[in-house]
Design an enzyme around this catalytic site. Structure first.
Site, PDB file in Angstrom:
ATOM      1  N   ASP A  10     -20.756  11.403 -81.205  1.00 18.65           N
ATOM      2  CA  ASP A  10     -19.687  12.452 -81.579  1.00 18.65           C
ATOM      3  C   ASP A  10     -18.611  11.229 -82.333  1.00 18.65           C
ATOM      4  O   ASP A  10     -18.590  10.124 -82.257  1.00 18.65           O
ATOM      5  CB  ASP A  10     -18.607  12.781 -80.378  1.00 18.65           C
ATOM      6  N   SER A  11     -17.639  12.161 -83.283  1.00 17.91           N
ATOM      7  CA  SER A  11     -16.611  11.243 -84.201  1.00 17.91           C
ATOM      8  C   SER A  11     -15.727  10.720 -82.969  1.00 17.91           C
ATOM      9  O   SER A  11     -14.961   9.620 -83.242  1.00 17.91           O
ATOM     10  CB  SER A  11     -15.844  12.404 -84.791  1.00 17.91           C
ATOM     11  N   GLY A  43     -12.885  15.618 -88.975  1.00 18.58           N
ATOM     12  CA  GLY A  43     -12.547  16.952 -89.524  1.00 18.58           C
ATOM     13  C   GLY A  43     -11.519  17.053 -90.488  1.00 18.58           C
ATOM     14  O   GLY A  43     -11.418  18.011 -91.356  1.00 18.58           O
ATOM     15  N   CYS A  73     -20.731  16.683 -82.437  1.00 18.27           N
ATOM     16  CA  CYS A  73     -19.962  16.998 -83.274  1.00 18.27           C
ATOM     17  C   CYS A  73     -20.271  17.906 -84.191  1.00 18.27           C
ATOM     18  O   CYS A  73     -21.080  18.007 -85.007  1.00 18.27           O
ATOM     19  CB  CYS A  73     -19.370  15.553 -84.090  1.00 18.27           C
ATOM     20  N   GLU A 153      -6.532  16.039 -77.189  1.00 13.64           N
ATOM     21  CA  GLU A 153      -6.417  14.706 -76.831  1.00 13.64           C
ATOM     22  C   GLU A 153      -5.614  14.338 -76.142  1.00 13.64           C
ATOM     23  O   GLU A 153      -5.429  13.129 -75.493  1.00 13.64           O
ATOM     24  CB  GLU A 153      -6.565  14.186 -78.275  1.00 13.64           C
ATOM     25  N   CYS A 184     -16.010  23.263 -82.395  1.00  9.13           N
ATOM     26  CA  CYS A 184     -15.420  21.980 -82.298  1.00  9.13           C
ATOM     27  C   CYS A 184     -15.631  21.580 -81.095  1.00  9.13           C
ATOM     28  O   CYS A 184     -15.245  22.639 -79.933  1.00  9.13           O
ATOM     29  CB  CYS A 184     -14.087  22.253 -82.733  1.00  9.13           C
ATOM     30  N   HIS A 186     -13.648  19.910 -78.992  1.00  5.01           N
ATOM     31  CA  HIS A 186     -12.410  19.970 -78.019  1.00  5.01           C
ATOM     32  C   HIS A 186     -12.345  21.400 -77.682  1.00  5.01           C
ATOM     33  O   HIS A 186     -11.326  21.459 -76.586  1.00  5.01           O
ATOM     34  CB  HIS A 186     -11.215  19.508 -78.855  1.00  5.01           C
TER      35      HIS A 186
HETATM   36  N1  DGL Z   1     -15.865  16.161 -83.069  1.00  4.31           N
HETATM   37  C1  DGL Z   1     -15.063  16.985 -84.113  1.00  4.31           C
HETATM   38  C2  DGL Z   1     -16.062  18.526 -84.093  1.00  4.31           C
HETATM   39  O1  DGL Z   1     -16.530  18.859 -83.313  1.00  4.31           O
HETATM   40  C3  DGL Z   1     -13.677  17.179 -83.849  1.00  4.31           C
HETATM   41  C4  DGL Z   1     -12.777  16.045 -83.790  1.00  4.31           C
HETATM   42  C5  DGL Z   1     -12.828  15.644 -85.427  1.00  4.31           C
HETATM   43  O2  DGL Z   1     -12.068  15.967 -86.247  1.00  4.31           O
HETATM   44  O3  DGL Z   1     -13.533  14.428 -85.544  1.00  4.31           O
HETATM   45  O4  DGL Z   1     -15.861  18.905 -84.958  1.00  4.31           O
END
Ligand code: DGL
Length: 251
Positions: A10-11, A43, A73, A153, A184, A186
């Site tokens: 993941d990012s 993103g 992600c 976050e 997403c 989150h």
């Molecule tokens: N993990 C990213 C997603 O699911 C969200 C956070 C980001 O923008 O890196 O798109």
């Protein structure tokens, strides 16, 4: 091949919402989680940069001898997945196709109103709406709700700030959808507040549940007695990632 040792990319920390479903399935023996916390969020970045970061993540996983990699992600799944699949020696699965299949399994009516939430990049890619259109869904609407990411976050999962932000975004979509894709990492953490906004009517599609359903249908998986051993790695502040994991995995 029965995948025992998998990676999750993941990012940043968001992918822990997907990791949770993978852990609870007890279908894996070992999970290596890598969050690119030094460069999150993805993103808001360009397609080229997201592809470059995605390929760099593969370098990180090189020494782990993975059976399979899950891209938790949505943003990477929208832009980097193909490039990653082309060079990796093991299968890589993103969350977008599983999300679309999960919706298809649950919402047979192709006239249903589907609201897709995601980062700016994910919504700009239009990948969810394109794949849904292929399945015959024509009433889709993509809404970039980028502010949800820093709010989550910050550890805010309910309350005034979140509700005001939800109201701000949802004013752009004056309908009650039959389904909402939480596109997403989150967003599952604020699923209750999102759902309450529509009197809990829409069906919510969660990337973690969708990818587990997809993996169970696509691979022969073993069920282990114990939960997997999970190791966390991050490009910055792995301690912070571990703290977030403790909080989110018990939420
Ligand atoms: N993990 C990213 C997603 O699911 C969200 C956070 C980001 O923008 O890196 O798109």
């Amino acid at each position: 091949m029965i995948p025992h040792k998998i990676g999750v990319f993941d990012s940043g920390a968001g992918g822990i919402s997907v990791l949770k479903s993978l852990i609870h399935s007890r279908n894996f023996k070992q999970i290596v989680y890598y969050g690119d916390t030094a460069r999150v969020p993805y993103g808001v970045r360009s397609a080229e940069t997201i592809v470059q970061y995605s390929l760099e993540a593969l370098e990180f996983f090189k020494s782990f001898n993975l059976d399979l990699l899950v891209v938790a992600c949505n943003t990477v799944s929208a832009y980097g997945l193909k490039a990653m699949q082309e060079v990796a020696p093991y299968p890589i699965v993103g969350v977008i196709e599983p999300g679309v299949l999960a919706l298809k399994n649950k919402i047979p009516n192709k006239d249903s109103k589907i609201l897709i939430l995601g980062t700016k990049a994910t919504i700009q890619s239009k990948l969810y709406s394109k794949l849904l259109a292929k399945e015959g869904y024509h009433n889709t609407f993509g809404l970039a709700t980028s502010l949800f990411v820093p709010i989550v976050e910050e550890g805010i999962f309910s309350g005034e700030i979140l509700n005001a932000t939800i109201k701000h975004y949802f004013a752009l979509y004056p309908h009650t959808p039959e389904a909402i894709i939480l596109g997403c990492t989150h967003f599952p953490l604020i699923a209750d507040s999102i759902s309450q906004c529509y009197n809990n009517q829409p069906l919510l599609i969660h990337s973690g549940e969708a990818i587990m359903e997809y993996l169970q249908n696509s691979y022969t998986l073993k069920t282990f007695d114990d939960f997997p051993e999970v190791t966390f790695y991050a490009s910055d502040c792995v301690e912070k990632l571990e703290q977030i994991a403790k909080l989110w995995l018990t939420k």
